[in-house]
Scaffold this motif. Structure first.
Motif, PDB file in Angstrom:
ATOM      1  N   TRP A   8       2.881  14.783 -14.009  1.00 29.88           N
ATOM      2  CA  TRP A   8       3.702  13.647 -13.645  1.00 29.88           C
ATOM      3  C   TRP A   8       2.844  12.391 -13.452  1.00 29.88           C
ATOM      4  O   TRP A   8       3.202  11.316 -13.913  1.00 29.88           O
ATOM      5  N   VAL A   9       1.700  12.530 -12.805  1.00 31.43           N
ATOM      6  CA  VAL A   9       0.788  11.404 -12.593  1.00 31.43           C
ATOM      7  C   VAL A   9       0.307  10.861 -13.934  1.00 31.43           C
ATOM      8  O   VAL A   9       0.225   9.650 -14.128  1.00 31.43           O
ATOM      9  N   ARG A  10      -0.001  11.727 -14.885  1.00 33.54           N
ATOM     10  CA  ARG A  10      -0.448  11.276 -16.211  1.00 33.54           C
ATOM     11  C   ARG A  10       0.689  10.616 -16.992  1.00 33.54           C
ATOM     12  O   ARG A  10       0.457   9.684 -17.750  1.00 33.54           O
ATOM     13  N   ARG A  11       1.909  11.094 -16.834  1.00 32.48           N
ATOM     14  CA  ARG A  11       3.052  10.536 -17.560  1.00 32.48           C
ATOM     15  C   ARG A  11       3.514   9.200 -16.994  1.00 32.48           C
ATOM     16  O   ARG A  11       4.023   8.362 -17.727  1.00 32.48           O
ATOM     17  N   GLU A  12       3.373   8.995 -15.701  1.00 36.62           N
ATOM     18  CA  GLU A  12       3.925   7.819 -15.015  1.00 36.62           C
ATOM     19  C   GLU A  12       2.847   7.057 -14.235  1.00 36.62           C
ATOM     20  O   GLU A  12       2.975   6.846 -13.033  1.00 36.62           O
ATOM     21  N   PRO A  13       1.762   6.627 -14.873  1.00 35.94           N
ATOM     22  CA  PRO A  13       0.670   6.005 -14.106  1.00 35.94           C
ATOM     23  C   PRO A  13       1.064   4.706 -13.415  1.00 35.94           C
ATOM     24  O   PRO A  13       0.604   4.429 -12.300  1.00 35.94           O
ATOM     25  N   GLY A  14       1.919   3.900 -14.035  1.00 34.01           N
ATOM     26  CA  GLY A  14       2.345   2.644 -13.410  1.00 34.01           C
ATOM     27  C   GLY A  14       3.117   2.884 -12.130  1.00 34.01           C
ATOM     28  O   GLY A  14       2.877   2.243 -11.105  1.00 34.01           O
ATOM     29  N   LEU A  15       4.041   3.821 -12.182  1.00 34.75           N
ATOM     30  CA  LEU A  15       4.833   4.155 -11.000  1.00 34.75           C
ATOM     31  C   LEU A  15       3.947   4.768  -9.920  1.00 34.75           C
ATOM     32  O   LEU A  15       4.056   4.412  -8.747  1.00 34.75           O
ATOM     33  N   VAL A  16       3.068   5.669 -10.310  1.00 36.57           N
ATOM     34  CA  VAL A  16       2.200   6.341  -9.340  1.00 36.57           C
ATOM     35  C   VAL A  16       1.305   5.326  -8.626  1.00 36.57           C
ATOM     36  O   VAL A  16       1.166   5.368  -7.393  1.00 36.57           O
ATOM     37  N   CYS A  17       0.726   4.396  -9.375  1.00 35.10           N
ATOM     38  CA  CYS A  17      -0.132   3.371  -8.757  1.00 35.10           C
ATOM     39  C   CYS A  17       0.657   2.528  -7.765  1.00 35.10           C
ATOM     40  O   CYS A  17       0.177   2.237  -6.672  1.00 35.10           O
ATOM     41  N   ARG A  18       1.867   2.139  -8.131  1.00 33.23           N
ATOM     42  CA  ARG A  18       2.692   1.350  -7.212  1.00 33.23           C
ATOM     43  C   ARG A  18       3.054   2.161  -5.974  1.00 33.23           C
ATOM     44  O   ARG A  18       3.026   1.648  -4.863  1.00 33.23           O
ATOM     45  N   LEU A  19       3.414   3.424  -6.175  1.00 36.06           N
ATOM     46  CA  LEU A  19       3.787   4.251  -5.030  1.00 36.06           C
ATOM     47  C   LEU A  19       2.605   4.451  -4.083  1.00 36.06           C
ATOM     48  O   LEU A  19       2.774   4.400  -2.862  1.00 36.06           O
ATOM     49  N   ILE A  20       1.422   4.647  -4.629  1.00 31.02           N
ATOM     50  CA  ILE A  20       0.229   4.805  -3.783  1.00 31.02           C
ATOM     51  C   ILE A  20      -0.036   3.505  -3.020  1.00 31.02           C
ATOM     52  O   ILE A  20      -0.265   3.520  -1.804  1.00 31.02           O
ATOM     53  N   GLY A  21      -0.010   2.376  -3.737  1.00 28.05           N
ATOM     54  CA  GLY A  21      -0.259   1.096  -3.089  1.00 28.05           C
ATOM     55  C   GLY A  21       0.774   0.767  -2.029  1.00 28.05           C
ATOM     56  O   GLY A  21       0.436   0.315  -0.929  1.00 28.05           O
ATOM     57  N   LEU A  22       2.041   0.993  -2.346  1.00 25.40           N
ATOM     58  CA  LEU A  22       3.097   0.700  -1.381  1.00 25.40           C
ATOM     59  C   LEU A  22       3.069   1.656  -0.197  1.00 25.40           C
ATOM     60  O   LEU A  22       3.342   1.252   0.934  1.00 25.40           O
ATOM     61  N   THR A  23       2.716   2.910  -0.442  1.00 22.67           N
ATOM     62  CA  THR A  23       2.590   3.859   0.670  1.00 22.67           C
ATOM     63  C   THR A  23       1.482   3.419   1.615  1.00 22.67           C
ATOM     64  O   THR A  23       1.656   3.440   2.847  1.00 22.67           O
ATOM     65  N   LEU A  24       0.368   3.001   1.059  1.00 18.94           N
ATOM     66  CA  LEU A  24      -0.731   2.492   1.882  1.00 18.94           C
ATOM     67  C   LEU A  24      -0.286   1.262   2.667  1.00 18.94           C
ATOM     68  O   LEU A  24      -0.558   1.146   3.869  1.00 18.94           O
ATOM     69  N   ALA A  25       0.421   0.345   2.014  1.00 19.60           N
ATOM     70  CA  ALA A  25       0.914  -0.856   2.694  1.00 19.60           C
ATOM     71  C   ALA A  25       1.910  -0.496   3.802  1.00 19.60           C
ATOM     72  O   ALA A  25       1.893  -1.102   4.881  1.00 19.60           O
ATOM     73  N   ILE A  26       2.761   0.475   3.547  1.00 20.21           N
ATOM     74  CA  ILE A  26       3.740   0.897   4.551  1.00 20.21           C
ATOM     75  C   ILE A  26       3.032   1.502   5.765  1.00 20.21           C
ATOM     76  O   ILE A  26       3.386   1.208   6.911  1.00 20.21           O
ATOM     77  N   VAL A  27       2.020   2.325   5.527  1.00 19.27           N
ATOM     78  CA  VAL A  27       1.266   2.926   6.638  1.00 19.27           C
ATOM     79  C   VAL A  27       0.565   1.834   7.460  1.00 19.27           C
ATOM     80  O   VAL A  27       0.596   1.852   8.696  1.00 19.27           O
ATOM     81  N   ILE A  28      -0.058   0.873   6.763  1.00 21.49           N
ATOM     82  CA  ILE A  28      -0.740  -0.216   7.469  1.00 21.49           C
ATOM     83  C   ILE A  28       0.259  -1.051   8.263  1.00 21.49           C
ATOM     84  O   ILE A  28       0.019  -1.380   9.433  1.00 21.49           O
ATOM     85  N   GLU A  29       1.368  -1.405   7.651  1.00 17.66           N
ATOM     86  CA  GLU A  29       2.393  -2.206   8.340  1.00 17.66           C
ATOM     87  C   GLU A  29       2.937  -1.465   9.552  1.00 17.66           C
ATOM     88  O   GLU A  29       3.115  -2.054  10.618  1.00 17.66           O
ATOM     89  N   HIS A  30       3.194  -0.180   9.403  1.00 18.58           N
ATOM     90  CA  HIS A  30       3.732   0.577  10.535  1.00 18.58           C
ATOM     91  C   HIS A  30       2.688   0.701  11.647  1.00 18.58           C
ATOM     92  O   HIS A  30       3.022   0.601  12.835  1.00 18.58           O
ATOM     93  N   GLY A  31       1.436   0.912  11.272  1.00 14.42           N
ATOM     94  CA  GLY A  31       0.369   0.951  12.272  1.00 14.42           C
ATOM     95  C   GLY A  31       0.237  -0.370  13.010  1.00 14.42           C
ATOM     96  O   GLY A  31       0.045  -0.409  14.234  1.00 14.42           O
ATOM     97  N   TYR A  32       0.360  -1.464  12.273  1.00 15.01           N
ATOM     98  CA  TYR A  32       0.314  -2.793  12.895  1.00 15.01           C
ATOM     99  C   TYR A  32       1.481  -2.966  13.855  1.00 15.01           C
ATOM    100  O   TYR A  32       1.322  -3.487  14.956  1.00 15.01           O
ATOM    101  N   TYR A  33       2.642  -2.518  13.456  1.00 12.47           N
ATOM    102  CA  TYR A  33       3.829  -2.618  14.314  1.00 12.47           C
ATOM    103  C   TYR A  33       3.641  -1.833  15.612  1.00 12.47           C
ATOM    104  O   TYR A  33       4.019  -2.298  16.685  1.00 12.47           O
TER     105      TYR A  33
END
Length: 179
Positions: A8-33
């Motif tokens: 799945w990661v090989r088939r959908e690299p654009g989606l996977v990169c966005r999901l990883i980046g957004l997950t990291l951003a969500i964790v950081i934002e929630h930690g900041y909150y």
């Protein structure tokens, strides 16, 4: 299970990169909150915007996989990335200018589609988005030459990535002809 995830990661690299980046951003934002004095409304507004970004990315990937408008979807997806990132920058606390580094990253991500026009589109879109942030979203008074420096950097990154994509396409055609 691991092999299915790898495929799945090989088939959908654009989606996977966005999901990883957004997950990291969500964790950081929630930690900041949890550690800072932000209001729940501000926090959930940012989190909702990131959830919308995840949903838009998912829908773009599904439409792309179905083969519906394959030439248009990368532009829609790139435009949505720039718009949603700009909304997040506008929602962020001061100094927002620290988040501007995301615009060159969006241009680099557009380069993964290996389309010079898409890189050019994303560069222009990022410059326009940065102009919106600068004129309407900043309370900080910076020296007058800073917007030109930042705009120049965004334009240079777009030019460099566009040139690399162009070279990659030329070399690919050259080696394809040699077979």
């Amino acid at each position: 299970m691991v092999r299915r995830l790898q495929r799945w990661v090989r088939r959908e690299p654009g989606l996977v990169c966005r999901l990883i980046g957004l997950t990291l951003a969500i964790v950081i934002e929630h930690g900041y909150y949890l550690t800072a004095a932000t209001t729940p409304v501000d926090h959930w507004t940012v989190m909702s915007t990131m959830a919308i970004w995840v949903a838009v990315s998912w829908v773009c990937q599904i439409v792309l996989n179905r083969g519906t408008a394959p030439a248009v979807i990368p532009f829609v997806w790139a435009g949505a990335d720039a718009v949603l990132f700009t909304i997040l920058v506008m929602l962020a606390a001061e100094p927002r200018e620290l988040l501007i580094v995301g615009y060159p990253l969006l241009i680099v991500a557009a380069g993964f589609w290996v389309r010079v026009r898409l890189v050019s589109f994303m560069t222009v879109f990022c410059l326009a988005s940065y102009a919106l942030v600068y004129f309407f979203g900043s309370d900080t008074v910076w020296p007058r030459h800073y917007p030109f420096l930042i705009g120049g950097i965004i334009a240079l990154v777009g030019g460099f990535v566009g040139y690399q994509v162009h070279r990659l396409r030329v070399l690919s055609r050259y080696f394809d002809r040699g077979r």
